[in-house]
Design a protein around this motif. Sequence first.
Motif, short mmCIF file in Angstrom:
data_model
loop_
_atom_site.label_atom_id
_atom_site.label_comp_id
_atom_site.label_asym_id
_atom_site.label_seq_id
_atom_site.Cartn_x
_atom_site.Cartn_y
_atom_site.Cartn_z
N THR A 43 0.91 -1.25 0.00
CA THR A 43 -0.02 0.12 0.00
C THR A 43 1.08 1.21 0.00
O THR A 43 2.29 1.21 0.18
CB THR A 43 -0.87 0.11 1.28
OG1 THR A 43 -0.15 0.36 2.44
CG2 THR A 43 -1.66 -1.06 1.28
N GLU A 54 -0.29 -3.34 -5.81
CA GLU A 54 -0.80 -2.70 -4.84
C GLU A 54 -2.11 -3.35 -4.29
O GLU A 54 -2.74 -4.19 -5.01
CB GLU A 54 -1.33 -1.44 -5.32
CG GLU A 54 -1.72 -0.40 -4.47
CD GLU A 54 -1.91 0.98 -4.80
OE1 GLU A 54 -2.14 1.97 -3.67
OE2 GLU A 54 -1.82 1.23 -6.03
N ASP A 100 -5.17 -3.61 -3.84
CA ASP A 100 -6.42 -3.16 -4.17
C ASP A 100 -7.59 -3.21 -3.42
O ASP A 100 -8.50 -2.48 -3.48
CB ASP A 100 -6.60 -3.37 -5.76
CG ASP A 100 -5.41 -2.47 -6.55
OD1 ASP A 100 -5.10 -1.57 -6.48
OD2 ASP A 100 -5.04 -3.28 -7.56
N THR A 103 -7.13 -0.36 -0.43
CA THR A 103 -7.09 0.67 -0.84
C THR A 103 -8.01 1.62 -1.41
O THR A 103 -9.13 1.04 -2.01
CB THR A 103 -5.68 0.96 -1.87
OG1 THR A 103 -6.11 0.28 -2.98
CG2 THR A 103 -4.51 0.27 -1.11
N ILE A 160 -5.54 6.64 -0.27
CA ILE A 160 -4.44 5.93 0.22
C ILE A 160 -3.75 5.18 -0.95
O ILE A 160 -3.01 4.17 -0.72
CB ILE A 160 -4.68 5.05 1.39
CG1 ILE A 160 -5.66 4.05 1.17
CG2 ILE A 160 -5.14 6.06 2.68
CD1 ILE A 160 -5.78 3.04 2.42
N ARG A 161 -4.05 5.35 -2.25
CA ARG A 161 -3.34 4.63 -3.26
C ARG A 161 -2.11 5.28 -3.78
O ARG A 161 -1.54 6.46 -3.41
CB ARG A 161 -4.25 4.93 -4.67
CG ARG A 161 -5.47 3.96 -4.42
CD ARG A 161 -6.37 4.00 -5.54
NE ARG A 161 -5.72 3.49 -6.59
CZ ARG A 161 -5.33 2.23 -7.05
NH1 ARG A 161 -6.00 1.30 -6.33
NH2 ARG A 161 -4.70 2.00 -8.23
#
Length: 175
Positions: A105, A136, A138, A141, A145-146
């Motif tokens: 993250t 990531e 996903d 997130t 907060i990406r």
Amino acid sequence: MLNSKRIVVKIGSSRLANPGLLKPVWEFIQRLLEDVTKLRNEGFEVIICSSGAVALGLNMIGERPETAGLRDKQAAAACGMPLLLNAYKQVAAEFGFDIAQVLVTLRDMEDRKRFLNTKNTVHRLIDADIIPIVNENDSITNEEIRVGDNDRLAAKVATMVQAEHRVILTRIDGR
């Protein structure tokens, strides 16, 4: 591999998931990992930053890319990640190597302790001759907060591991 070269390869969803069927593009994965094998034989340490989990999971939750909202994409990522990793794992086994998943993250890239933990994990996998597949996370997130997109993630990973090269494989035109 002491004193070897490092390369981060980022693969876009459009290369991994058939846009109409939202299924893995097995031929592409086969050719990709064949190339990874060649790079490894030439002394490169390869880290893959892979998109594709959301695209591969959309069918499972009954959504399409054009109608999926944030919650849909988070759920699709959770459904699609095992499909994506299974595809990589099956093909990697044909070439005699293994893969591992590293989900990150934005916090993992910004917080020093978490950054070092992530970096140590990636280096340990490389030391064990395992290809890290970084993505990531996903499913947890949101826009605030990406990391952003996996192109940015690949750049952060390349910096983290001090890669000599970063390659982006996509069907999307560059700007």
